[in-house]
Design an enzyme around this catalytic site. Structure first.
Site, PDB file in Angstrom:
ATOM      1  CG  ASP A 146      -5.956 -29.253  21.524  1.00  0.00           C
ATOM      2  OD1 ASP A 146      -6.681 -30.193  21.926  1.00  0.00           O
ATOM      3  OD2 ASP A 146      -4.723 -29.266  21.634  1.00  0.00           O
ATOM      4  CG  HIS A 155     -15.711 -33.519  23.088  1.00  0.00           C
ATOM      5  ND1 HIS A 155     -14.541 -32.911  22.701  1.00  0.00           N
ATOM      6  CD2 HIS A 155     -15.371 -34.789  23.446  1.00  0.00           C
ATOM      7  CE1 HIS A 155     -13.533 -33.770  22.802  1.00  0.00           C
ATOM      8  NE2 HIS A 155     -14.013 -34.917  23.260  1.00  0.00           N
ATOM      9  CG  LEU A 199     -18.741 -17.894   7.757  1.00  0.00           C
ATOM     10  CD1 LEU A 199     -17.307 -17.346   7.649  1.00  0.00           C
ATOM     11  CD2 LEU A 199     -19.172 -17.899   9.230  1.00  0.00           C
TER      12      LEU A 199
HETATM   13  C1  FPP Z   1      -9.724 -31.503  20.647  1.00  0.00           C
HETATM   14  O1  FPP Z   1      -9.780 -31.361  22.034  1.00  0.00           O
HETATM   15  C2  FPP Z   1     -11.064 -31.492  20.130  1.00  0.00           C
HETATM   16  C3  FPP Z   1     -11.620 -32.479  19.419  1.00  0.00           C
HETATM   17  C4  FPP Z   1     -10.931 -33.720  19.047  1.00  0.00           C
HETATM   18  C5  FPP Z   1     -13.001 -32.395  18.988  1.00  0.00           C
HETATM   19  C6  FPP Z   1     -13.482 -31.047  18.527  1.00  0.00           C
HETATM   20  C7  FPP Z   1     -14.928 -31.065  18.680  1.00  0.00           C
HETATM   21  C8  FPP Z   1     -15.670 -30.034  19.067  1.00  0.00           C
HETATM   22  C9  FPP Z   1     -15.149 -28.664  19.252  1.00  0.00           C
HETATM   23  C10 FPP Z   1     -17.080 -30.290  19.319  1.00  0.00           C
HETATM   24  C11 FPP Z   1     -17.969 -29.577  18.437  1.00  0.00           C
HETATM   25  C12 FPP Z   1     -17.782 -29.881  17.009  1.00  0.00           C
HETATM   26  C13 FPP Z   1     -18.793 -29.970  16.154  1.00  0.00           C
HETATM   27  C14 FPP Z   1     -18.493 -30.056  14.700  1.00  0.00           C
HETATM   28  C15 FPP Z   1     -20.179 -29.996  16.578  1.00  0.00           C
HETATM   29  P1  FPP Z   1      -9.298 -32.560  22.947  1.00  0.00           P
HETATM   30  O2  FPP Z   1     -10.492 -33.359  23.328  1.00  0.00           O
HETATM   31  O3  FPP Z   1      -8.199 -33.307  22.307  1.00  0.00           O
HETATM   32  O4  FPP Z   1      -8.801 -31.765  24.202  1.00  0.00           O
HETATM   33  P2  FPP Z   1      -7.590 -32.114  25.143  1.00  0.00           P
HETATM   34  O5  FPP Z   1      -6.334 -31.843  24.351  1.00  0.00           O
HETATM   35  O6  FPP Z   1      -7.781 -31.144  26.250  1.00  0.00           O
HETATM   36  O7  FPP Z   1      -7.740 -33.539  25.568  1.00  0.00           O
END
Ligand code: FPP
Length: 241
Positions: free
Chosen positions: A18, A35, A129
């Site tokens: 997150d 992201h 892993l």
């Molecule tokens: C939450 O942060 C994150 C996500 C919903 C997406 C997770 C994705 C990645 C880490 C990208 C890479 C993944 C892969 C599999 C290539 P948020 O966007 O909700 O953050 P915020 O709470 O700050 O808005």
């Protein structure tokens, strides 16, 4: 490589990645830049895990509730996943990393499904892993689905249920999580691995996911080994001499 920690039991760590959006917004960048940086953090974490004694890593990449986000952000996340798999699969094969997925596939595009299947097949022999990426995943839906299948097929007990949750009747049981990490400062489970986290140690860190790396994973694993896991029992007495 030998584990940094002397405890021999390999760990199953699960991570709610997150903070991508807030990390990007703090820099005046679009959420998608967060992201992209999050994908780099994922790569660093996968590389660091084996030497920290982690043998299974389950990552929450896209929850079933994330479909509520603007379609441009959903599209960017799906593209990122596909690019990540294309780029990382051969490196995973070289490093003994097996890639698997949790979650629904029927709402994913054909090209994402093909990328998932190809990564799973190419890395199936990895034994150093096991990385599991949760996409279109909801723990409550997974539990409901397992319960529905089990009701039709046999006796409902914890053992059978844990196998049904893992996808089969006679295969492995759903993997219990030892250590659940959530970055980004929030302290909740957000419908992630609710059954599997029954006795997980919870570790919340304010570090935003794009900044997460080997030192942060090591700090979480160190904290895990400082905890006493009693599973509802009593603390072990030192052996009488
Ligand atoms: C939450 O942060 C994150 C996500 C919903 C997406 C997770 C994705 C990645 C880490 C990208 C890479 C993944 C892969 C599999 C290539 P948020 O966007 O909700 O953050 P915020 O709470 O700050 O808005």
């Amino acid at each position: 490589m030998k584990s940094t920690f002397s405890n021999p039991k390999p760990l199953h760590a699960a991570i709610i990645m997150d903070g991508n959006g807030r990390w990007a917004a703090a820099r005046g960048w679009p959420r998608t830049a967060g992201h992209r940086a999050g994908a780099d953090a994922l790569r660093r974490t996968v590389e660091a895990a084996p030497s920290l004694g982690v043998s299974m890593l389950t990552l929450y990449a896209f929850s079933s509730d994330n479909w509520k986000r603007p379609s441009a952000e959903v599209g960017a996340l799906m593209n990122l996943l596909q690019t990540y798999l294309h780029k990382e699969t051969s490196r995973c094969v070289e490093n003994g990393v097996r890639i698997g997925f949790l979650g629904r596939r029927d709402r994913l595009s054909l090209s994402i499904c093909a990328a998932i299947e190809s990564a799973e097949n190419a890395t199936a022999g990895g034994d150093r892993l096991h990385v599991r990426i949760a996409v279109d995943y909801s723990a409550r839906d997974a539990i409901l689905d397992a319960a529905t299948r089990l009701r039709a097929a046999g006796e409902i007990n914890r053992e059978n249920f844990a196998r049904a949750l893992a996808g089969g009747r006679d295969g492995p049981r759903a993997a219990e999580v030892d250590l659940l990490i959530r970055t980004g400062g929030e302290q909740r489970l957000s419908d992630f691995l609710l059954w599997e986290c029954a006795y997980a140690e919870l570790y919340f860190t304010p570090v935003m996911w794009p900044e997460f790396g080997a030192a942060d994973l090591e700090a979480a694993v160190s904290e895990y080994y400082r905890r006493e896991r009693r599973f509802g029992g009593l603390a072990l007495e030192p052996a009488a001499s």
